[in-house]
Scaffold this active site. Structure first.
Site, mmCIF file in Angstrom:
data_model
loop_
_atom_site.group_PDB
_atom_site.id
_atom_site.type_symbol
_atom_site.label_atom_id
_atom_site.label_comp_id
_atom_site.label_asym_id
_atom_site.label_seq_id
_atom_site.Cartn_x
_atom_site.Cartn_y
_atom_site.Cartn_z
ATOM 1 N N ALA A 16 0.828 -1.209 0.000
ATOM 2 C CA ALA A 16 0.000 0.000 0.000
ATOM 3 C C ALA A 16 0.858 1.253 0.000
ATOM 4 O O ALA A 16 0.553 2.231 -0.699
ATOM 5 C CB ALA A 16 -0.930 -0.009 1.215
ATOM 6 N N ARG A 45 -6.260 -9.669 -1.861
ATOM 7 C CA ARG A 45 -7.401 -10.521 -1.528
ATOM 8 C C ARG A 45 -8.677 -9.724 -1.269
ATOM 9 O O ARG A 45 -9.769 -10.175 -1.567
ATOM 10 C CB ARG A 45 -7.064 -11.382 -0.310
ATOM 11 C CG ARG A 45 -6.120 -12.526 -0.634
ATOM 12 C CD ARG A 45 -5.756 -13.330 0.592
ATOM 13 N NE ARG A 45 -4.952 -12.567 1.539
ATOM 14 C CZ ARG A 45 -4.422 -13.064 2.643
ATOM 15 N NH1 ARG A 45 -4.638 -14.338 2.952
ATOM 16 N NH2 ARG A 45 -3.694 -12.324 3.453
ATOM 17 N N ARG A 47 -10.639 -6.250 -1.929
ATOM 18 C CA ARG A 47 -10.733 -4.984 -2.662
ATOM 19 C C ARG A 47 -11.315 -3.866 -1.806
ATOM 20 O O ARG A 47 -11.041 -2.691 -2.050
ATOM 21 C CB ARG A 47 -11.613 -5.158 -3.905
ATOM 22 C CG ARG A 47 -11.055 -6.087 -4.944
ATOM 23 C CD ARG A 47 -11.819 -5.927 -6.246
ATOM 24 N NE ARG A 47 -11.390 -6.872 -7.257
ATOM 25 C CZ ARG A 47 -11.559 -6.684 -8.560
ATOM 26 N NH1 ARG A 47 -12.154 -5.586 -8.988
ATOM 27 N NH2 ARG A 47 -11.154 -7.588 -9.421
ATOM 28 N N GLU A 130 16.438 -5.263 -3.339
ATOM 29 C CA GLU A 130 17.031 -4.428 -2.290
ATOM 30 C C GLU A 130 16.225 -4.488 -1.004
ATOM 31 O O GLU A 130 16.784 -4.491 0.105
ATOM 32 C CB GLU A 130 17.121 -2.978 -2.779
ATOM 33 C CG GLU A 130 17.832 -2.036 -1.826
ATOM 34 C CD GLU A 130 19.303 -2.359 -1.685
ATOM 35 O OE1 GLU A 130 19.704 -2.784 -0.588
ATOM 36 O OE2 GLU A 130 20.046 -2.193 -2.663
ATOM 37 N N VAL A 133 16.641 -7.296 2.215
ATOM 38 C CA VAL A 133 17.659 -7.301 3.279
ATOM 39 C C VAL A 133 17.786 -5.910 3.874
ATOM 40 O O VAL A 133 18.066 -4.941 3.165
ATOM 41 C CB VAL A 133 19.025 -7.767 2.743
ATOM 42 C CG1 VAL A 133 20.060 -7.762 3.872
ATOM 43 C CG2 VAL A 133 18.926 -9.146 2.114
ATOM 44 N N GLY A 135 15.708 -3.697 5.051
ATOM 45 C CA GLY A 135 14.713 -2.641 4.821
ATOM 46 C C GLY A 135 15.204 -1.494 3.955
ATOM 47 O O GLY A 135 15.541 -1.669 2.792
ATOM 48 N N LYS A 206 18.528 -13.467 5.261
ATOM 49 C CA LYS A 206 19.226 -12.263 4.819
ATOM 50 C C LYS A 206 20.724 -12.487 4.746
ATOM 51 O O LYS A 206 21.392 -12.016 3.819
ATOM 52 C CB LYS A 206 18.894 -11.105 5.767
ATOM 53 C CG LYS A 206 17.414 -10.737 5.768
ATOM 54 C CD LYS A 206 17.071 -9.808 6.913
ATOM 55 C CE LYS A 206 15.579 -9.510 6.972
ATOM 56 N NZ LYS A 206 15.194 -8.696 8.139
#
Length: 429
Positions: A16, A45, A47, A130, A133, A135, A206
């Protein structure tokens, strides 16, 4: 110029936020990509859920796999998660359809990175990960591109913010692991099932990725030694403070004479070191390069904003046609890798025993160490009433891991040792 058209699979917090930035910062993203970047379609899943972003002008697909088949999409952003199932099928389907992929899915890359990299090369598309790992820390680009003129000897760091938060609060408050974990779940730092985080699996995913990048081998998750933090107690944290250390869950990958050693486990590090000062939900990664020396990258390792930032950095690179091999080298040039097991480790150790406070116990314990060639550096003993359990803490000089393990097997047989000994490796950075 032809726009770069993207689709998002998964509209959780990261998906989002990524959609929101794509919609609200279109001009900025387009300027940096050199052409417009457009959100064409999404799949989720539900809407009807309010996600804080207006997606009324974006097409929806009920089946995420349908995004891979759309002719009006150049790049699929996989933000579903999981190493198998929908995410795996979507990524492979998108690549086979000639679409580039951006993912935040560390489990997928750790388990299937070699297969995905080869498929990208055979279909001439790009893969950005990217966000998988650390953030918002651009560590993938740093290791793969920024350090490409270096031989990396070691890469290590705090790779899981949930564990770092728990360890920080335990140190600050003296509260037990279970209580702090419950708070972390309420705050959204830990999942309802926290196993991947607190048992070290997330950090191991990671680390396997960073190790492949740093040392030019195939991703080798199965050979990462993994320990979590469930066994770390406030008592251990207190003794660590007394000894000048802090306890951190670290992922460490290093080149040794026996091959690349990959391990995730709690470590004692000097409190004044940069890695010892990283607190709360923050991550930090240290890389030691032959030319650059030691570098530290620090920032938020998770969360909607930092992760979306990393996702969009990959989107912009792909839109601008900036592509490099998935793991820094063509798949054919990656080595199968030689693995050094954790039993080949040699280092210093912290050991806590709960023993009966009576004459002769210390002599029995030190005799075990003597017999296995373990040299004790320091000792803390808290005396209380006779026949009560008391902690006996020892730290060792550099010792082979095998000697420590054999010593532990002997120590648990002593009548005076009442609990499983607690062992934490000491890392001198």
């Amino acid at each position: 110029m032809q726009p770069f058209r993207v689709a998002i699979a998964g509209l959780g917090t990261v998906g989002a936020e990524t959609a929101r930035i794509l919609m609200t910062e279109a001009e900025l993203l387009g300027a940096r990509a050199g052409r417009p970047v457009e959100l064409k379609a999404v799949s989720a899943r539900d809407r009807s859920r309010d996600r804080g972003v207006d997606l009324s002008g974006v097409e929806w697909e009920d089946d995420a796999a349908a995004l891979a088949a759309r002719d009006d999409v150049d790049c699929v952003l996989e933000l579903i998660g999981g190493s198998e199932g929908v995410a795996y099928d979507l990524v492979l389907g998108a690549i086979r359809s000639g679409k580039s992929v951006v993912t935040a899915n560390k489990a997928l890359i750790a388990h299937h990175g070699a297969e995905i990299a080869e498929l990208c090369e055979s279909h001439d598309v790009g893969l950005g990960y990217e966000a998988a790992v650390a953030g918002g820390i651009p560590i993938i680009k740093s290791v793969r591109e920024g350090f490409s003129g270096n031989r990396i000897g070691r890469i290590y760091g705090i790779l899981n913010g949930t564990c770092n938060y728990i360890m920080t609060v335990m140190r600050e408050t003296g509260r037990p692991f279970e209580d702090v974990l419950a708070d972390a779940q309420k705050l959204g730092y830990a999942e309802a099932d926290p196993s991947f985080d607190v048992d070290g699996i997330d950090a191991a995913h990671k680390l396997a990725i960073l190790s492949a990048l740093a040392f030019g081998h195939h991703v080798d998750f199965k050979n990462v030694h993994v320990e979590g933090i469930r066994h770390v107690s406030p008592l251990d944290i207190s003794f660590a403070e007394e000894l000048g250390y802090r306890i951190k869950l670290l992922g460490i990958a290093e080149e040794t004479g026996d091959g690349v050693q990959q391990r995730v486990h709690p470590c004692m590090v000097k409190a004044e070191t940069p890695i010892g000062q990283v607190e709360g939900v923050f991550n930090a990664v240290v890389a030691e390069g032959s030319a650059v020396g030691t570098t530290l990258s620090y920032g938020r390792g998770a969360g909607a904003g930092p992760t979306a930032s990393a996702v969009l950095a990959d989107v912009i690179d792909l839109a601008a046609c900036r592509r490099v091999p998935v793991f820094g080298l063509p798949s054919s040039k990656l080595s199968p890798g030689r693995t050094a097991p954790v039993t080949a480790l040699s280092g210093c150790y912290y050991l806590r025993l709960m023993v009966i406070d009576r004459p002769g116990v210390l002599a029995d314990v030190t005799a075990v160490f003597r017999d296995h060639g373990v040299s004790v550096e320091a000792m803390i003993q808290r005396a209380r009433n006779p026949d009560e359990a008391v902690p006996l803490v020892l730290t060792t000089h550099e010792t082979p891991e095998t000697a420590i393990r054999t010593s532990l097997e002997e120590l648990v047989k002593l009548d005076a040792v009442l609990e499983e000994p607690r062992l934490i490796r000491i890392e001198e950075f």
